[in-house]
Design a protein around this motif. Structure first.
Motif, mmCIF file in Angstrom:
data_model
loop_
_atom_site.group_PDB
_atom_site.id
_atom_site.type_symbol
_atom_site.label_atom_id
_atom_site.label_comp_id
_atom_site.label_asym_id
_atom_site.label_seq_id
_atom_site.Cartn_x
_atom_site.Cartn_y
_atom_site.Cartn_z
ATOM 1 N N ASN A 2 0.906 -1.179 -0.289
ATOM 2 C CA ASN A 2 0.023 0.022 -0.055
ATOM 3 C C ASN A 2 1.011 1.075 0.196
ATOM 4 O O ASN A 2 1.398 1.129 1.245
ATOM 5 N N ILE A 3 0.756 2.007 -1.043
ATOM 6 C CA ILE A 3 2.008 3.111 -1.637
ATOM 7 C C ILE A 3 1.066 4.361 -0.696
ATOM 8 O O ILE A 3 2.464 5.106 -0.266
ATOM 9 N N PHE A 4 0.465 4.531 -0.263
ATOM 10 C CA PHE A 4 -0.436 5.638 0.146
ATOM 11 C C PHE A 4 -0.500 5.270 1.846
ATOM 12 O O PHE A 4 -0.595 6.365 2.373
ATOM 13 N N GLY A 5 -0.502 4.073 2.505
ATOM 14 C CA GLY A 5 0.306 3.943 3.900
ATOM 15 C C GLY A 5 -1.377 4.400 4.296
ATOM 16 O O GLY A 5 -2.503 4.182 3.473
ATOM 17 N N SER A 6 -1.626 4.535 5.814
ATOM 18 C CA SER A 6 -2.806 4.299 6.159
ATOM 19 C C SER A 6 -2.421 5.388 7.786
ATOM 20 O O SER A 6 -1.367 5.920 7.994
ATOM 21 N N PHE A 7 -4.023 5.884 8.430
ATOM 22 C CA PHE A 7 -3.835 6.636 9.585
ATOM 23 C C PHE A 7 -3.724 5.150 10.810
ATOM 24 O O PHE A 7 -3.395 4.146 10.497
ATOM 25 N N ASP A 8 -2.382 5.805 11.655
ATOM 26 C CA ASP A 8 -2.283 4.922 12.701
ATOM 27 C C ASP A 8 -2.933 5.712 14.223
ATOM 28 O O ASP A 8 -2.069 7.064 14.547
ATOM 29 N N GLN A 9 -4.288 5.352 14.594
ATOM 30 C CA GLN A 9 -4.650 5.384 15.958
ATOM 31 C C GLN A 9 -4.754 7.514 15.747
ATOM 32 O O GLN A 9 -4.925 8.627 16.632
ATOM 33 N N HIS A 10 -4.817 8.310 14.213
ATOM 34 C CA HIS A 10 -5.266 9.272 14.156
ATOM 35 C C HIS A 10 -6.507 9.666 14.512
ATOM 36 O O HIS A 10 -7.224 8.709 14.198
ATOM 37 N N VAL A 11 -6.697 10.634 14.770
ATOM 38 C CA VAL A 11 -8.220 11.215 14.478
ATOM 39 C C VAL A 11 -8.663 12.253 14.015
ATOM 40 O O VAL A 11 -8.070 13.229 14.520
ATOM 41 N N ALA A 32 -9.519 4.321 5.976
ATOM 42 C CA ALA A 32 -8.424 4.332 5.956
ATOM 43 C C ALA A 32 -7.929 4.327 7.764
ATOM 44 O O ALA A 32 -6.214 4.186 7.244
ATOM 45 N N GLY A 33 -8.338 3.573 8.374
ATOM 46 C CA GLY A 33 -7.603 3.580 9.563
ATOM 47 C C GLY A 33 -8.245 5.034 11.036
ATOM 48 O O GLY A 33 -7.310 4.141 11.730
ATOM 49 N N ALA A 34 -8.268 6.034 10.597
ATOM 50 C CA ALA A 34 -9.092 6.948 11.693
ATOM 51 C C ALA A 34 -10.088 6.708 12.378
ATOM 52 O O ALA A 34 -11.090 5.799 11.641
#
Ligand SMILES: NC(=O)c1ccc[n+]([C@@H]2O[C@H](COP(=O)([O-])OP(=O)(O)OC[C@H]3O[C@@H](n4cnc5c(N)ncnc54)[C@H](O)[C@@H]3O)[C@@H](O)[C@H]2O)c1
Length: 252
Positions: A2-11, A32-34
């Protein structure tokens, strides 16, 4: 990969989240994980009731988000309204209402959010409009507000970039939402909206929200203070004329 990455614990906070682009943005930021909280006049699951044109209400809502989730990383300032009419026909109340939601609210969001973001950095994505770079007829206050929002985007970049807080403005083209259905129901005006694009159709709310998510991803950290066209080529050229020329002349 996944070249775009994702959110990690982001609010993330999304305004105008109960409908249209804001609703799509809630869904896609979550995918996307937010962790996502909406603000809207109309509350709902994960949507706090908030009139974003009221500075005290914006302060209280962002404090509630941080109390609930411990941090604030992303603000998608998206709520907007338009009251059509030429300048001489619009009341003080019309003026305040459109400026309040489309312009003032985003200043209040920045003022409140930066205090919560400072240690972690953060990002603002603003839904402006083609009306932020040109004027739609009979929308003087909306045009003013959307132009101003690009000024706010650039100001955030200049004032907070060194602290890891950035901002991106999306120039949203005609998008199939309640706003367009209310202002331009089916007919000649609706068709002219379509014809103003080079793509020959309205955008979906998801096509707008996807760019908001992309701009907010940590991997997009070098996007700061920019104006991103998501308008189907509407501001690229004379599309209505091009369309007529294509039908009147033999294809080359
Ligand atoms: N739809 C388009 O063609 C288009 C084009 C360019 C820009 N935009 C912009 O996109 C954004 C989203 O619009 P949309 O098309 O999804 O419209 P929409 O009408 O579907 O959604 C707007 C949302 O904002 C909320 N809202 C209105 N006033 C509010 C307030 N005072 N406080 C909190 N929430 C409030 C509404 O309740 C609604 O849920 C707006 O800023 C609009 O100006 C839309």
């Amino acid at each position: 990969m996944n070249i775009f990455g994702s959110f990690d614990q982001h609010v993330a906070v999304v305004t105008g989240a109960a409908s249209g682009i804001g609703a799509a943005s809630m869904t896609l930021f979550r995918q996307a994980g937010a962790t996502v909280v909406g603000l809207d006049l109309r509350p709902g699951p994960d949507i706090i009731a908030c009139d974003v044109s009221d500075p005290a209400a914006v302060d209280a809502a962002l404090t509630e988000v941080v109390d609930r989730h411990g941090r604030l990383d992303i603000v998608h300032g998206n709520a907007g309204i338009n009251i059509p009419g030429r300048a001489h026909s619009l009341s003080d109340q019309d003026y305040r209402k459109v400026m309040g939601v489309c312009c003032d609210a985003n200043f209040y969001l920045v003022r409140s959010a930066v205090g919560h973001m400072r240690s972690n950095g953060g990002v603002f994505v603003f839904t402006t409009s083609m009306c932020g770079v040109g004027a739609t007829p009979r929308s003087p206050v909306y045009n003013m507000a959307k132009h101003a929002l690009i000024g706010l985007t650039r100001s955030v970049a200049v004032d907070y970039g060194y602290q890891g807080i950035r901002a991106v403005a999306l120039v949203t083209g005609p998008t199939h939402t309640a706003m367009v259905d209310d202002l331009w129901p089916e007919g000649v005006l609706r068709q002219s909206l379509v014809d103003s694009t080079a793509t020959g159709r309205l955008s979906t709310p998801e096509e707008q929200a996807r760019v908001a998510v992309f701009a907010a991803l940590p991997g997009s950290a070098y996007m700061n203070g920019g104006v991103v066209m998501v308008d189907g080529g509407a501001t690229a050229g004379w599309n209505e004329m091009a369309g007529r020329m294509l039908t009147l002349t033999a294809p080359a």
